[in-house]
Design a protein around this motif. Structure first.
Motif, PDB file in Angstrom:
ATOM      1  N   ASN A 114      -9.714 -23.960  16.572  1.00 33.84           N
ATOM      2  CA  ASN A 114     -10.700 -23.161  17.306  1.00 33.84           C
ATOM      3  C   ASN A 114     -10.633 -21.692  16.927  1.00 33.84           C
ATOM      4  OD1 ASN A 114      -8.196 -22.785  18.433  1.00 33.84           O
ATOM      5  ND2 ASN A 114      -8.939 -22.638  20.538  1.00 33.84           N
ATOM      6  N   LEU A 115      -9.655 -21.337  16.126  1.00 32.85           N
ATOM      7  CA  LEU A 115      -9.487 -19.950  15.692  1.00 32.85           C
ATOM      8  C   LEU A 115      -9.243 -19.902  14.197  1.00 32.85           C
ATOM      9  CD1 LEU A 115      -6.948 -18.599  18.354  1.00 32.85           C
ATOM     10  CD2 LEU A 115      -9.422 -18.258  18.372  1.00 32.85           C
ATOM     11  N   ILE A 116      -9.625 -18.783  13.596  1.00 28.42           N
ATOM     12  CA  ILE A 116      -9.137 -18.445  12.264  1.00 28.42           C
ATOM     13  C   ILE A 116      -8.682 -16.994  12.318  1.00 28.42           C
ATOM     14  CG2 ILE A 116     -11.440 -17.822  11.389  1.00 28.42           C
ATOM     15  CD1 ILE A 116     -10.416 -18.759   8.611  1.00 28.42           C
ATOM     16  N   ILE A 117      -7.548 -16.736  11.714  1.00 28.59           N
ATOM     17  CA  ILE A 117      -6.963 -15.397  11.709  1.00 28.59           C
ATOM     18  C   ILE A 117      -6.986 -14.908  10.275  1.00 28.59           C
ATOM     19  CG2 ILE A 117      -4.943 -14.003  12.268  1.00 28.59           C
ATOM     20  CD1 ILE A 117      -5.194 -17.463  13.751  1.00 28.59           C
ATOM     21  N   THR A 118      -7.512 -13.709  10.061  1.00 30.26           N
ATOM     22  CA  THR A 118      -7.646 -13.162   8.712  1.00 30.26           C
ATOM     23  C   THR A 118      -6.939 -11.819   8.618  1.00 30.26           C
ATOM     24  OG1 THR A 118      -9.765 -12.156   9.331  1.00 30.26           O
ATOM     25  CG2 THR A 118      -9.842 -14.326   8.297  1.00 30.26           C
ATOM     26  N   ALA A 135      -4.593  -3.303   6.579  1.00 35.58           N
ATOM     27  CA  ALA A 135      -3.498  -3.576   7.526  1.00 35.58           C
ATOM     28  C   ALA A 135      -3.987  -4.116   8.859  1.00 35.58           C
ATOM     29  CB  ALA A 135      -2.636  -2.331   7.763  1.00 35.58           C
ATOM     30  N   LEU A 136      -5.216  -4.643   8.909  1.00 34.47           N
ATOM     31  CA  LEU A 136      -5.730  -5.211  10.144  1.00 34.47           C
ATOM     32  C   LEU A 136      -5.684  -6.732  10.103  1.00 34.47           C
ATOM     33  CD1 LEU A 136      -8.842  -3.059  11.085  1.00 34.47           C
ATOM     34  CD2 LEU A 136      -6.542  -2.933  12.001  1.00 34.47           C
ATOM     35  N   GLU A 161      -3.338  -4.732  15.040  1.00 37.47           N
ATOM     36  CA  GLU A 161      -2.689  -3.823  14.086  1.00 37.47           C
ATOM     37  C   GLU A 161      -1.602  -4.563  13.322  1.00 37.47           C
ATOM     38  OE1 GLU A 161      -2.462  -0.543  13.022  1.00 37.47           O
ATOM     39  OE2 GLU A 161      -4.476  -0.247  13.796  1.00 37.47           O
ATOM     40  N   GLY A 162      -1.640  -4.503  12.005  1.00 33.14           N
ATOM     41  CA  GLY A 162      -0.563  -5.080  11.214  1.00 33.14           C
ATOM     42  C   GLY A 162       0.646  -4.171  11.199  1.00 33.14           C
ATOM     43  N   VAL A 163       1.362  -4.166  10.102  1.00 28.13           N
ATOM     44  CA  VAL A 163       2.596  -3.373  10.007  1.00 28.13           C
ATOM     45  C   VAL A 163       2.388  -2.088   9.213  1.00 28.13           C
ATOM     46  CG1 VAL A 163       4.130  -5.335  10.289  1.00 28.13           C
ATOM     47  CG2 VAL A 163       3.315  -4.743   8.000  1.00 28.13           C
ATOM     48  N   GLY A 164       1.121  -1.657   9.101  1.00 31.56           N
ATOM     49  CA  GLY A 164       0.854  -0.415   8.390  1.00 31.56           C
ATOM     50  C   GLY A 164       0.763  -0.586   6.899  1.00 31.56           C
ATOM     51  N   ALA A 165       0.640  -1.804   6.439  1.00 26.89           N
ATOM     52  CA  ALA A 165       0.527  -2.106   5.013  1.00 26.89           C
ATOM     53  C   ALA A 165      -0.407  -3.306   4.876  1.00 26.89           C
ATOM     54  CB  ALA A 165       1.906  -2.416   4.424  1.00 26.89           C
TER      55      ALA A 165
END
Length: 1482
Positions: free
Chosen positions: A1141-1145, A1150-1151, A1168-1172
């Motif tokens: 039911n989800l997809i994560i991209t 870094a988002l 927010e990712g890890v800034g990279a």
């Protein structure tokens, strides 16, 4: 000297105590004669205890160690408590001529044959006996006998002194005269009364001097007193403080003005002298302080403890020999740790200490041995301190670099450093390392733990780990057996034999200089038939050592538990049950132990204890009430070895040394309400409720009415000084408030106090704060506590990056908790108010959050975790065990327990980057492939490497590396693929099953093992599809991909369909199988990745900034949604949710974006990712981990509530194109996913309030706060001007040339000029007041710059001066009126910002190389430059001036903000920032 004692108690002690606390010291007054009756003050036991305390003070005190108050009484000469046999015979011979005297002495002394050598022991007076007159006679008889013996030379002068000295002279001798260096830490106050002898001769009733029984003056005593005073004056005149007072019948009367001045002066002298002594000693310590003093102190502590334990070691020789043999066998190969286990008291600690002592003989004299007796010191009581001290000691021993600060800031990094350190030592192939960790039961983090994350479960060669743990109901052994299942690792420590037990008792007696008569020996062993438990033997010895030969004691208990109860009963009989119960109850109830000063203060607050103490006499003071220290010292002496002393936070804490006694104390004294009562008094003490002169009511038995008296306990502020925190309060108070049931106070004083939170964090760490919340949260039905705890968890990355600073912590918490201040006022609202109050009073420049703009608690982020390794290159979940396995650029495989959020294994062995990871066997095994051409199979539960496979055909490491792995669990085969080679290896034997060699000129780009068809399929660079038998490796056929002339870029296998979905460099997606291939889709850009869902029903293809979703059908796949999923930057990776039911991209900016597939691609969240760049995503149920090749950190998200409405959230802008209005209440930024719109964000509500529609992509934003206008610069070259208070009358400023995009804009500080910059054109317009909206005229001036460089930034002044920068770093000041450009000194890289001060006299310019220049605009000269570089700094993003132009706020691209002082060029780091900053000054 009662008046002097009370004067010091009233004020002087408190002043010195405060002074000590400010220097991180604990102040303790040991006055054993205060608060007791005169008869107790002068008995021989009290004197012995006083002398012992003098020695202890001289040994332990770093400042004043001894203070004497000498008046006009010398005191009676003491009767020795024990006389050696030879000395007794000499005295008896001298008294033979006086039968009555001899009979008196014989009646009071009895021969003890159990002493070595035999001695005569003074007998205590019987109940009801009047002892004072007879004792005086006894003392006189012994004095005369000793005098005659001394005259004849039969005894030494020192022996003679035993009969001719009073208690005061013995104490002064011990505290001052016995050593030359003691005068530096001693003070003697001498009080002399004028005309005293005249008055005492006139009135024999005056007892202020020494008198004989008949009332006459004791001239001998007065002579001895005069000699003592003279001796002190001659030898140590510097310590003497003399005071002469006029005669008064009541001697010293505080109501007498002269006497009051004397008492005040006495107190002032005491304070000045004590403070001076403390400072002098602190200076000496600073001069002699070693850089690693804390470590050397820790090592010495454990070595001293070890030497004490091994003094009476006996037996175990066979076990030691077997252990030595095992260590030698394991030294050259990987092996498991060894665990010594046995019942409590069986002698594990002694065995571990003996093993450490013999290690050089067992493994060689150069063996490095590290011993820790866990729980006996502060650093050995928790895993963080333990690992830190071990890492430092091992690094120093082997000459390795010490752990850097960034490693020590986070426990997970310390764990990783520890694991890597052990591997490094093993690879050096030098001296062996042996770590001995005794009493794992006493390590806080191990008890009841599911795993022990820091514990290496597999030791490399030349590294040995030996642990000890209790068997039985203690729980730790069960934990170890769960994580270390190898039965050969466990060695049981069994009881000693009967002979060895007797040998142990004999050794203990010899050390104590005691023996046992035959009768006593028979009694002892009758009580201990065949006892081989050293702990029980030690208890028996402690009882037997007290047996005199002329007594017949009761039989001993037969079990350890009964013996411990017997010990408590004996203590109760001697000291009273109530005192024993409360003292032991307080010590056991404390979290880490209590210092003696703390214990005496606590007892002084205990009304039950004080009422029992003062049952038969009244306290000496009418103003204050304290617990008499003598009573504690007597009990402490009888407790003996049952008390352990532990160095903690610079002081020594008392704890119960044996688990059995702790258990008995809890049973006898802490059942029912007594436990809460003990915790309640301790909570009052650490709160400081009754300190600082606050009086407490009590009714004493002999008084009969309530008394309001000062207890004179130590004050308990959070901070003793600006730099010294009250560590004892911080560690103890939450524990006692919790266990006393005072939960509201706990929330107010601790969990809901910003002062507490900041003090705890600054003086300790963020992990200490989290530990406190973890301790309390399960007992509190309060969602607010959970919110604060999660907010602290979210602060962790910033704190670990920048270090714990008060402003950072306040900013982080306020910006995260502000969202909940209204909905949760009791705790969260209170914290927010406290933070805002602190900001208002802060004297330093600080950024004050106006609302919530950081990730709030309650969101999907579960953890941000970091390692001491390089970037992450591979990642896989072990779902069943909740393990996350990551591979890194430096070849480390780290296994994380995601329930505990700790590293449990650092798997070392690879020498190159880890390229692939596969987890299988229900999450218990993993195989890794590395650039070093090896495959390694790991057991994830034990951390052991099962085997290593060399996967290269030669030792040439420059050849193609493994880029694909496939594990066939059914056939127990792993397939590895590189450029022109595929290998199949047996998972059982690590033997090669087959090898397929391809064409090196046309290497394979994709490989899949189709299990359902027993086929191995490859696609080469030129599009050749090869089919192989996956069991034998035989070629089954070849074909060419039809109609596609592109290079394969990526692929994913679809097992159910038996196909390989292949993506190509020009955007084609093809379905390849044994039957041929079919074009699925033609994308407009190169296919960057392909992923399928777990059930293979969905396929995602990433290209450019887009992701396209496909749904499986009978022919393969078809497009699932009409619209693609779009990022702002290039998409790097994607993963489907477990339920599809989800997809994560994840993208290059870094988002991480979360999309709903059940709602046709609705964007649910942006994370927010890890800034990279997000290069890796992995899903396990509702958990998703994101990581990057460029960062050692990764994040774990819980998306279980992704479809539910979210709480207020911070605005998320990645462009940096932000503007603010209404004093920060509203924020404007380009809408995510549609840059033709401007989002209006309500900061207070945490939600989008409105959206402004523009005709083109937004390039820049400016707000005119006074005119209430928003200027939007567009890609089309148009500037749209929106009134902030309405949506009508939008003004359009057209571009000078068609289709020329705006580069940047700027408003003058007075908002009367607007500069619009294009690539090489600048327009300057006027802004003037108007009705209903301001008027914008112009352009007044237009000027051009020189190509080919383009304008990067612009600023405009009211006087029509324009500052602009170019992309090559050039900087110019342009006078519009004269059309002249003045070049300023160029930057070395692209200028990223130019900002004018409010008075338009200064200019700040920043560049990508982290250089910020400050310019004087009047002189067109650079005033100075400011540079800030670090490992994570990537240049200046923006800057602005404070309102008074004293400071420059600089936003860096590493998301931090610095403040530079314009006056002195000093900088201050304010905080780590969650998004790219944009500066505004309001």
């Amino acid at each position: 000297m009662d008046a002097e004692r009370e004067a010091l108690q009233s004020t002087a002690y408190l002043e010195v105590q405060t002074f000590c606390q400010k220097h991180g010291l604990m102040f303790e007054v040991v006055d054993l004669r205060w608060g007791i009756r005169d008869t107790e003050a002068t008995d021989h036991l009290t004197t012995e205890l006083c002398l012992e305390e003098v020695d202890r003070c001289c040994k332990e005190s770093i400042g004043p160690a001894f203070v004497a108050l000498i008046g006009d009484q010398y005191g009676p000469c003491l009767v020795p408590s024990q006389i050696d046999e030879k000395e007794w015979e000499v005295l008896r011979a001298r008294l033979t001529a006086r039968p009555s005297d001899l009979e008196l002495v014989a009646r009071h002394f009895r021969r003890d044959e159990n002493a070595v050598p035999p001695a005569y022991v003074l007998q205590a007076p019987g109940t009801g006996e009047a002892c004072e007159p007879e004792e005086a006679t006894l003392s006189s008889v012994l004095c005369s006998g000793a005098q005659e013996a001394r005259r004849l030379g039969l005894i030494t002068q020192r022996q003679w002194h035993r009969y001719h000295r009073s208690a005061i002279e013995w104490e002064i001798e011990r505290g001052l005269l016995s050593s030359e260096d003691r005068d530096q830490r001693a003070t003697v106050f001498l009080r002399e009364i004028q005309d005293l002898h005249k008055h005492i001769l006139e009135d024999c009733a005056l007892r202020m001097v020494d008198r004989l029984a008949d009332g006459c003056l004791d001239t001998d005593a007065q002579s001895l007193l005069s000699n003592l005073k003279a001796h002190i004056t001659d030898v140590h005149p510097g310590v003497l403080k003399a005071h002469r007072l006029p005669w008064s019948r009541d001697l010293v009367n505080p109501k007498n003005q002269t006497h009051a001045r004397y008492l005040k002066e006495l107190g002032e002298q005491f304070v000045a002298r004590a403070n001076h002594q403390i400072l002098e000693h602190l200076r000496e310590l600073d001069m002699a302080r070693q850089e690693m003093a804390w470590l050397y102190q820790e090592i010495r502590h454990h070595l001293w403890q070890s030497s004490e334990v091994t003094q009476t070691f006996c037996g175990r020789q066979k076990l030691l020999a077997r252990l030595g043999q095992q260590l030698r066998q394991d030294d050259s190969k990987p092996h498991t740790p060894l665990v010594l286990f046995g019942v409590p008291g069986i002698g594990k600690t002694a065995l571990m200490c003996k093993l450490a002592e013999q290690m050089p003989r067992l493994l060689g004299h150069k063996t490095v041995t590290v011993l820790r007796l866990l729980g006996t010191s502060q650093m050995s009581s928790d895993a963080r301190g333990l690992l830190k001290s071990i890492c430092f000691q091992v690094c120093l021993a082997y000459g390795l670099p010490l752990p850097p600060a960034q490693v020590l800031d986070a426990h997970t990094r310390v764990v990783q450093f520890f694991h890597v350190l052990l591997h490094t030592i093993s690879c050096r192939n030098f001296e062996s390392l042996v770590l001995l960790l005794d009493a794992m039961d006493d390590l806080d983090s191990v008890r009841h733990a599911r795993r022990v994350p820091w514990l290496p479960l597999n030791c490399p060669p030349r590294v040995h780990l030996i642990l000890s743990a209790c068997s039985g109901a203690w729980g730790v052994l069960d934990t170890l057996q769960r994580v270390l299942p190898d039965p050969e690792a466990y060695w049981e420590v069994k009881p000693l034999s009967g002979n060895q037990g007797q040998e142990m008792i004999q050794l203990l007696l010899a050390v104590a200089k005691r023996t046992l008569s035959p009768v006593h020996t028979d009694l002892l062993w009758a009580s201990l038939p065949e006892c081989g438990n050293p702990g029980r033997l030690r208890l028996a010895f402690e009882e037997a050592r007290k047996w005199a030969s002329f007594t017949m004691p009761a039989p001993l208990a037969s079990t350890s538990e009964e013996a411990t109860h017997q010990l408590c009963a004996r203590l109760e009989q001697t000291h009273g049950r109530l005192l024993v119960a409360h003292v032991l109850g307080y010590i056991v109830s404390s979290r880490h132990g209590l210092s003696e000063a703390e214990l005496k203060d606590v007892l002084s607050l205990d009304d039950e204890v004080l009422q029992a103490v003062y049952r038969d006499w009244t306290p000496p003071s009418k103003e204050l009430l304290r617990f008499p220290p003598l009573l504690w010292v007597r009990l402490r002496r009888d407790l003996g070895y049952c008390l352990a002393r532990r160095p903690v936070d610079g002081s020594t804490l008392l704890a119960i040394a044996h688990r059995q006694l702790v258990q008995v104390v809890r049973e006898r004294y802490l059942s029912g309400s007594e436990r809460a009562e003990r915790h309640g008094v301790l909570a009052d003490f650490f709160l400081g409720t009754w300190s600082q002169g606050t009086k407490k009511l009590i009714t004493l038995p002999l008084v009969g009415k309530p008394l309001n008296l000062d207890r004179k306990v130590a004050p308990q502020p959070l901070w003793f000084s600006d730099t010294v925190a009250n560590l004892r309060k911080l560690k103890e108070l939450p524990y006692h408030l919790l266990h006393s049931g005072r939960l509201e106070e706990l929330k107010q004083e601790v969990l809901g106090s910003m002062s507490w939170i900041s003090c705890r964090g600054i003086s300790g760490s963020i992990e200490d704060l989290l530990d406190d919340f973890d301790l309390c949260a399960p007992h509190l039905d309060s969602p607010e506590v959970g919110l604060v705890r999660e907010a602290l968890q979210l602060c962790r990355p910033a704190v670990e990056l920048r270090g714990m600073e008060r402003s950072l912590l306040y900013t982080e918490l306020l910006a995260r908790l502000h969202f909940f201040a209204t909905s949760h006022p009791a705790l969260v609202g209170q914290l927010c108010q406290q933070a805002q109050s602190w900001f208002r009073l802060c004297p330093h420049p600080v950024l004050v959050p106006l609302g919530g703009f950081l990730q709030p608690p309650g969101g999907p982020l579960r953890a941000t975790l970091s390692g001491c390794h390089k970037g992450i290159t591979a990642m896989a979940w072990g779902a069943e065990e909740k393990l996350l396995v990551i591979g890194t650029q430096d070849g480390i495989v780290a296994v994380w327990d995601m329930e505990e959020q700790h590293v449990i294994h650092m798997l070392t062995g690879h020498t190159g980057e880890v390229r692939c990871l596969k987890v299988f066997a229900k999450g218990t095994l993993a195989i890794s492939a590395s650039k070093d051409h090896t495959l390694r199979l790991w057991n994830l539960l034990s951390g052991q490497e099962k085997f290593t496979i060399w996967d290269g055909s030669s030792k040439n490491l420059t050849g193609p590396q493994i880029w694909s792995l496939h594990v066939d669990e059914a056939h127990k085969v792993v397939y590895s693929a590189s450029g022109s080679k595929i290998n199949a290896w047996s998972l059982d034997t690590a033997e090669l099953v087959f090898r397929i060699l391809g064409d090196a000129s046309d290497p394979w780009m994709c490989m899949a093992v189709l299990d359902s068809q027993s086929t191995l399929l490859t696609v080469s660079r030129d599009g050749v599809v090869s089919l192989w038998n996956s069991a034998t490796g035989k070629l089954q056929g070849k074909q060419h991909v039809s109609s596609i002339k592109e290079t394969p870029a990526c692929a994913v296998s679809v097992q159910k369909q038996g196909k390989l979905v292949t993506g190509f460099s020009n955007g084609s997606i093809s379905l390849v199988s044994s039957e041929g291939d079919r074009l699925l889709e033609k994308l407009p850009d190169a296919v960057r990745f392909l992923v399928v869902s777990e059930d293979e029903s969905l396929l995602a293809a990433g290209f450019g900034r887009l992701v396209r979703i496909f749904l499986a059908d009978s022919r393969g796949f078809h497009r699932f949604m009409a619209a693609d999923l779009e990022h702002e930057d290039m998409v790097e990776t994607a993963v489907f949710g477990t339920e599809n039911n989800l997809i994560i991209t994840g993208s290059l900016d870094a988002l991480v974006q979360v999309w709903s597939l059940s709602e046709q691609g609705t964007l649910l969240d942006i994370l927010e990712g890890v800034g990279a760049p997000v290069s890796l995503l992995a899903c396990c149920g509702a958990l998703v981990a994101s990581a990057s090749w460029q960062s050692s950190s990764f994040k774990v998200w819980d998306l279980s509530n992704a479809h539910r409405p979210r709480a207020p959230a911070p605005f998320l802008d990645r462009t940096g194109l932000t503007a603010v209005s209404h004093h920060g209440s509203y924020v404007y930024f380009p809408k995510i996913g549609d840059k033709t719109k401007v989002t209006v964000w309500d900061l207070a509500e945490g939600e989008e309030q409105d959206s402004l529609d523009t005709s083109s992509e937004v390039r820049c934003l400016e707000v005119a706060e006074q005119h209430k206008l928003l200027f939007t610069g567009l890609m089309s070259g148009v500037v749209l001007v929106f009134p902030l208070n309405s949506r009508q009358d939008v003004i359009c400023i057209p571009p000078p040339e068609a289709r020329k995009a705006i580069s940047c804009m700027s408003l003058s500080k007075h908002e009367d000029r607007l500069a619009i910059a294009y690539d090489n054109i600048v327009l300057v317009l006027n802004i003037s007041p108007g009705d209903p909206c301001p008027l914008i005229d112009g352009p007044r001036y237009t000027f051009y710059t020189q190509p080919p460089e383009t304008i990067s930034n612009v600023a405009v002044l009211t006087d029509y001066h324009v500052i602009y920068s170019m992309t090559n770093g050039d900087l110019f000041l342009y006078e519009c009126a004269n059309s002249k450009a003045f070049p300023l000194e160029a930057h070395r890289s692209r200028v990223t910002c130019v900002e004018v001060s409010h008075k338009e006299q200064l200019l700040a310019s920043g560049s990508e190389d982290a250089l910020l220049c400050l310019w004087d605009l009047q002189a067109c000269k650079r005033k100075f430059e400011m540079n800030y570089t670090s490992s994570y700094c990537r240049g200046v993003q923006c800057a602005c001036f404070s309102k008074d132009d004293k400071y420059v706020y600089v936003g860096l691209k590493d998301r931090s903000i610095l403040v530079w002082s314009v006056l002195d060029e000093q900088k201050q780091a304010l905080r780590g920032w969650p998004t790219c900053p944009r500066s505004h000054s309001e």
